[in-house]
Design a protein around this motif. Sequence first.
Motif, PDB file in Angstrom:
ATOM      1  N   LYS A  13      13.058  38.254   1.460  1.00  0.00           N
ATOM      2  CA  LYS A  13      13.078  37.919   2.785  1.00  0.00           C
ATOM      3  C   LYS A  13      12.817  36.315   2.322  1.00  0.00           C
ATOM      4  N   GLU A  14      14.189  36.481   1.197  1.00  0.00           N
ATOM      5  CA  GLU A  14      14.034  34.961   0.403  1.00  0.00           C
ATOM      6  C   GLU A  14      14.804  34.113   1.254  1.00  0.00           C
ATOM      7  N   GLU A  15      14.830  34.241   2.297  1.00  0.00           N
ATOM      8  CA  GLU A  15      15.040  33.180   3.738  1.00  0.00           C
ATOM      9  C   GLU A  15      14.078  32.181   4.018  1.00  0.00           C
ATOM     10  N   THR A  16      13.007  33.525   4.295  1.00  0.00           N
ATOM     11  CA  THR A  16      11.788  32.821   4.722  1.00  0.00           C
ATOM     12  C   THR A  16      11.375  32.089   3.127  1.00  0.00           C
ATOM     13  N   MET A  17      11.278  32.347   2.218  1.00  0.00           N
ATOM     14  CA  MET A  17      10.815  31.564   1.027  1.00  0.00           C
ATOM     15  C   MET A  17      11.485  30.335   1.198  1.00  0.00           C
ATOM     16  N   LEU A  18      13.026  30.297   1.373  1.00  0.00           N
ATOM     17  CA  LEU A  18      14.213  29.150   0.944  1.00  0.00           C
ATOM     18  C   LEU A  18      13.310  27.732   2.316  1.00  0.00           C
ATOM     19  N   GLN A  19      12.958  28.422   3.169  1.00  0.00           N
ATOM     20  CA  GLN A  19      12.626  28.040   4.162  1.00  0.00           C
ATOM     21  C   GLN A  19      11.839  27.021   4.664  1.00  0.00           C
ATOM     22  N   ALA A  20      10.180  27.333   3.325  1.00  0.00           N
ATOM     23  CA  ALA A  20       9.221  27.354   3.015  1.00  0.00           C
ATOM     24  C   ALA A  20       9.343  26.252   2.188  1.00  0.00           C
ATOM     25  N   ALA A  21      10.179  26.803   0.971  1.00  0.00           N
ATOM     26  CA  ALA A  21      10.003  25.791   0.647  1.00  0.00           C
ATOM     27  C   ALA A  21      10.843  24.422   0.585  1.00  0.00           C
ATOM     28  N   PHE A  22      11.772  24.444   1.452  1.00  0.00           N
ATOM     29  CA  PHE A  22      12.176  23.075   1.946  1.00  0.00           C
ATOM     30  C   PHE A  22      11.692  22.263   2.470  1.00  0.00           C
ATOM     31  N   ALA A  23      10.963  23.355   3.571  1.00  0.00           N
ATOM     32  CA  ALA A  23      10.608  22.033   4.445  1.00  0.00           C
ATOM     33  C   ALA A  23       9.519  21.284   3.607  1.00  0.00           C
ATOM     34  N   TYR A  24       9.037  22.110   2.514  1.00  0.00           N
ATOM     35  CA  TYR A  24       7.867  20.956   1.606  1.00  0.00           C
ATOM     36  C   TYR A  24       8.286  20.077   1.026  1.00  0.00           C
ATOM     37  N   GLU A  25       9.574  20.593   0.075  1.00  0.00           N
ATOM     38  CA  GLU A  25      10.826  19.622  -0.474  1.00  0.00           C
ATOM     39  C   GLU A  25      10.522  17.960   0.240  1.00  0.00           C
ATOM     40  N   GLN A  26      10.759  18.371   1.838  1.00  0.00           N
ATOM     41  CA  GLN A  26      11.088  17.267   2.629  1.00  0.00           C
ATOM     42  C   GLN A  26      10.046  16.487   2.481  1.00  0.00           C
ATOM     43  N   ALA A  27       9.191  17.225   2.224  1.00  0.00           N
ATOM     44  CA  ALA A  27       7.682  16.224   2.888  1.00  0.00           C
ATOM     45  C   ALA A  27       6.730  16.223   1.984  1.00  0.00           C
ATOM     46  N   THR A  28       7.588  16.133   0.267  1.00  0.00           N
ATOM     47  CA  THR A  28       7.420  15.378  -0.617  1.00  0.00           C
ATOM     48  C   THR A  28       8.305  15.080  -2.016  1.00  0.00           C
ATOM     49  N   ASP A  29       8.137  14.242  -2.624  1.00  0.00           N
ATOM     50  CA  ASP A  29       9.050  13.481  -3.196  1.00  0.00           C
ATOM     51  C   ASP A  29       9.031  13.874  -4.707  1.00  0.00           C
ATOM     52  N   TRP A  30       8.438  15.033  -5.120  1.00  0.00           N
ATOM     53  CA  TRP A  30       8.385  15.281  -6.547  1.00  0.00           C
ATOM     54  C   TRP A  30       9.630  15.394  -7.017  1.00  0.00           C
ATOM     55  N   HIS A  31      10.333  16.315  -5.790  1.00  0.00           N
ATOM     56  CA  HIS A  31      11.908  17.153  -6.906  1.00  0.00           C
ATOM     57  C   HIS A  31      13.116  15.767  -6.729  1.00  0.00           C
ATOM     58  N   THR A  32      12.101  14.359  -6.882  1.00  0.00           N
ATOM     59  CA  THR A  32      12.865  13.558  -6.945  1.00  0.00           C
ATOM     60  C   THR A  32      13.213  12.866  -8.097  1.00  0.00           C
ATOM     61  N   ARG A  33      11.702  13.200  -9.185  1.00  0.00           N
ATOM     62  CA  ARG A  33      12.159  12.752 -10.596  1.00  0.00           C
ATOM     63  C   ARG A  33      12.831  13.149 -11.295  1.00  0.00           C
ATOM     64  N   ARG A  34      12.955  12.924 -12.150  1.00  0.00           N
ATOM     65  CA  ARG A  34      13.490  13.065 -13.417  1.00  0.00           C
ATOM     66  C   ARG A  34      12.812  12.489 -14.520  1.00  0.00           C
ATOM     67  N   PRO A  35      13.361  13.656 -15.895  1.00  0.00           N
ATOM     68  CA  PRO A  35      12.290  12.755 -16.965  1.00  0.00           C
ATOM     69  C   PRO A  35      13.276  11.678 -17.408  1.00  0.00           C
ATOM     70  N   LYS A  36      12.836  10.761 -18.773  1.00  0.00           N
ATOM     71  CA  LYS A  36      13.802   9.941 -19.437  1.00  0.00           C
ATOM     72  C   LYS A  36      13.754  10.498 -20.461  1.00  0.00           C
ATOM     73  N   LEU A  37      15.001  10.447 -20.693  1.00  0.00           N
ATOM     74  CA  LEU A  37      15.295  11.077 -22.700  1.00  0.00           C
ATOM     75  C   LEU A  37      15.505  10.076 -23.897  1.00  0.00           C
TER      76      LEU A  37
ATOM     77  N   PHE B  25       7.499  24.555 -15.443  1.00  0.00           N
ATOM     78  CA  PHE B  25       6.986  22.902 -16.642  1.00  0.00           C
ATOM     79  C   PHE B  25       8.106  22.142 -17.203  1.00  0.00           C
ATOM     80  N   CYS B  26       9.137  22.438 -16.524  1.00  0.00           N
ATOM     81  CA  CYS B  26      10.814  21.423 -16.092  1.00  0.00           C
ATOM     82  C   CYS B  26      11.213  20.410 -14.831  1.00  0.00           C
ATOM     83  N   SER B  27       9.809  20.727 -14.129  1.00  0.00           N
ATOM     84  CA  SER B  27       9.984  20.405 -12.546  1.00  0.00           C
ATOM     85  C   SER B  27      11.551  20.415 -12.267  1.00  0.00           C
ATOM     86  N   LEU B  28      11.107  21.873 -11.772  1.00  0.00           N
ATOM     87  CA  LEU B  28      12.607  22.550 -11.092  1.00  0.00           C
ATOM     88  C   LEU B  28      11.873  23.549  -9.895  1.00  0.00           C
ATOM     89  N   VAL B  29      13.341  23.813  -9.421  1.00  0.00           N
ATOM     90  CA  VAL B  29      13.368  25.037  -8.624  1.00  0.00           C
ATOM     91  C   VAL B  29      14.078  26.254  -9.124  1.00  0.00           C
TER      92      VAL B  29
END
Lengths: 480, 486
Positions: free
Chosen positions: B462-486, B185-189
């Motif tokens: 298998k947290e490593e597998t999960m993180l590996q896949a999460a990082f690959a997705y993150e590198q391919a997208t930019d959702w994680h770079t957005r920040r809310p304006k307060l 809901f807050c665009s975080l990992v």
Amino acid sequence: MTYETIIGLEVHAQLLTASKIFCSCSTKFGASPNGNSCPVCLALPGVLPVLNKKVVEYAIRAGLATGCTIAKKSVFARKNYFYPDLPKGYQISQYELPICIGGKIDIAVNGEKKTIGLTRIHLEEDAGKLLHEHPTTRSKGASWVDLNRAGVPLIEIVSEPDLRSAEEAVAYLKTLRAILIYLEICDGNMEEGSLRCDANVSIRPVGEKKFGTRVEIKNMNSFRHIENAIHHEVRRQEEVLKEGGRVIQETRLWDSEKEITISMRSKEEANDYRYFPDPDLLPLLIDDSWINAVHQNLPELPEAKKARFMSQHQLSEIDAETLTSSKSLADYYEACVKIYGDAKKISNWILTELLRELNNSGEPIEQCKVKPDGLSGLLQLIDQGKISGKMAKAVFLDMVKTGESAKDLVAKQGLSQVSDASTLEPIIDKIIIANPNEAERYRQGNEKLIAFFVGQVMKETQGKGNPALVNEILKRKLKP
Amino acid sequence: MELHHQTLHEVHEKLKKKELSSVELTQAVFKQIGKTEKKIKAFITLTEEMALEQAKKADAVIQKGGNFPPLTGIPLALKDIFLLKGTRTTCGSKILSNFVAPYTATSVENLLRDHAVIVGKLNMDEFAMGSSNETSAFGPCYNPWDLKRIPGGSSGGSASSVAAGHCFGSTGTDTGGSIRLPAAFCSLVGIKPTYGRVSRYGVIAFASSLDQVGPLAKDVTDAAILLKSLAGHDPKDSTSLNLPVPDYQKSLGRKIEGMTIGIPKEYFVSGLEPEIEKAVRDAIEVYKKLGAKIREVSLPNTDAAVPTYYILAPAEASSNLARYDGVRYGFRHPEATDLLSLYKKSRTEGFGPEVKRRIMLGTYVLSAGYYDAYYLKAQKVRTLIRNDFTAAFKECDLLLTPVAPSAAWKVGEKTDDPLKMYLSDIFTINVNLAGLPGMSLPCGFTKEGLPIGLQLIGNHFKEETMLQAAFAYEQATDWHTRRPKL
């Protein structure tokens, strides 16, 4: 109609581990209130239990010594109820899967032997203690909570309903207590509450197969209480039935002053404990190698010790049985044998003189001032001819009173036996001269008169003359 | 990007290069808190004095030179369910409103070992019971992306504070989705690790067999750093597993080509909002492009998750919360006259309505005559649910699902309908019942600009597998770079 009594006992035994069952707090009795407590046993937010391995070992010991099957897998469960002495609002116990299953204990009542079945032995934690102020004191009858006992490890030993009288119940409890003490897992102190007993009592007409309604009796903290409480409860139930009433299932408390049981709560009022497996503790898994290791290190139990005393020390069965009736007595005896050597002589002294004194004082042997080296020292003085057996008995009484060594007492009281012929001879000569008639009659064959002369010498020496030597000199001098 | 919106690993680089000190960083964070905290109400307690002391010590560590842990000098915040010695720990409840922790949770000790700076204790649903942070006795917390909306729960403050830049990472707990839902809901990992991976000692228990500690962070790297610090065997927690903790950061950047990702069909059903479904389907496409094999799988007992959870979790909670009785600590009703009234009045006033609802539910399902029908049956269903996953993981490395059927809702929207609220955890609860690791990562925004979360579920440990896949997705997208304006 005559009734048969059916009794099953639930015994709680505090285990003698140094620390509590789920935290590292000390289990020592007598610390300042809440002095033995930590976040875990105070049930602060966020704490978790970690099982004490020694506790498991002790429970395995109890199980092996009573012929139980040790469960490969047992499960801790939460018993939920509210009370201020129960800080978590639940007691961690075992419910569906206890650590020990089955088992038996052999008892004897008036020489008659009987085997009592055990249903189970399970592990649990003790609760704390509440202290209630008298309503007139400063804080209007406040109650205080002391959690030193909270988390002290317990085993609960549940018997089958195999006991048929108060006497059998007491014999069972005494035997069980001795086993626990032999195993060095419980001190068996009923007054301090290290060993506690609840009794389930019911009656049924003789010949009837079905059990009657049972009543649970609590709050009995001595063998005498247990015996009296069961006697009273059986009479009460008989009266209820004879008047055409029905016994109701309930918990009753023994009032030792009034010598009656008082209803505490009925079955309907009983707590619903909502048992469920404790998610904070994994199932307890015990493999064969652990069980074997405990088995190999199991201390010698009363039966085995008795057999050994009979074969090794040539004691009679009855003597061996008395000496092994408590571990501390058996240990005392063995310590004496080690120092003194002559098992038969030492056992006679313990079984007569020592036990008589302990019975008179009511003290346990641990508190007796005469220790094994003391008693051995006394016996050695007899053997060395320093004192007579009769004198030794008097010295022993002083030793019990003062705790001083036999040697010191003998020296202090000038009791040392006169074993020197050159001292005795002039005295004996004087006595023979002073009693010419008796001497003459002896010489004419009345040999019984030797006792008269010995008596006279003892009188003269204030009992210190070495009897054997006195005899020998007298006989020599009185020779016709 | 403004300092407070940068990632943990970015500010770590700055500290390393001595462009900035931890004290300066901590002061900047408190300045930001001063500006915007009143809008989001993420904190229950601020610990500025202690934080600055910790920052000074961290600066000394940095000054000494050499390698220092990536958390050194980084301002973090703790969900108010974690005990930190000397600080108030409320668990979002009135009944613990005066409770000062006399010891520190093991996971927090781990953060302190790595020289982290703790800026405060975060708002949460009372005893972690809720999905919106609205059951907190200290008032609701607001979503920085839309102040009219909830941040998700129960770790609402943990998500809101990180999203607003009031700290560079936070701790949460997840019993049925309480980390993953607010992260989404807050665009975080947000990571809920395998049960047993992080110690529960010193973390106030809700449902012991389901509770697990995890981090909330701005990106996958930050989450990996935090998890590495939090995790590890703890002899004080019998359910903590004695396995070495991998360096999770090392698994980031590994190619995911050939990895099999399962898509459980039961998670794409009516009730899932189309916008959410589209974002998740788009994420699947990204994974295809990255070379992952996508495979439809079935978890047939998915439907049973919510009812199973709402028997088991309240059952454990009803027992776990029995210790709050007004006898030894916490709220004691001043008008209690005897033992029974002490219990009744203290608990009636000390607990909020949702907590009481769950205590009653749990007491009921454990009662004589109902235990077999409810608790025992739920335990059996739990095994079935776990078996579903075991079967699925025979044919894939990871599972991919939405985190929640919808995006963040408006404050007050679901408070009168507990069932509706409970259903928001429909996609996350199973993971707790099976004890698996799961994580949430940003995968888009709704038309209204609300964050959408993607859930990855791994096999046990298998947290490593999960993180590996999460990082690959993150590198391919930019959702994680957005920040809310307060």
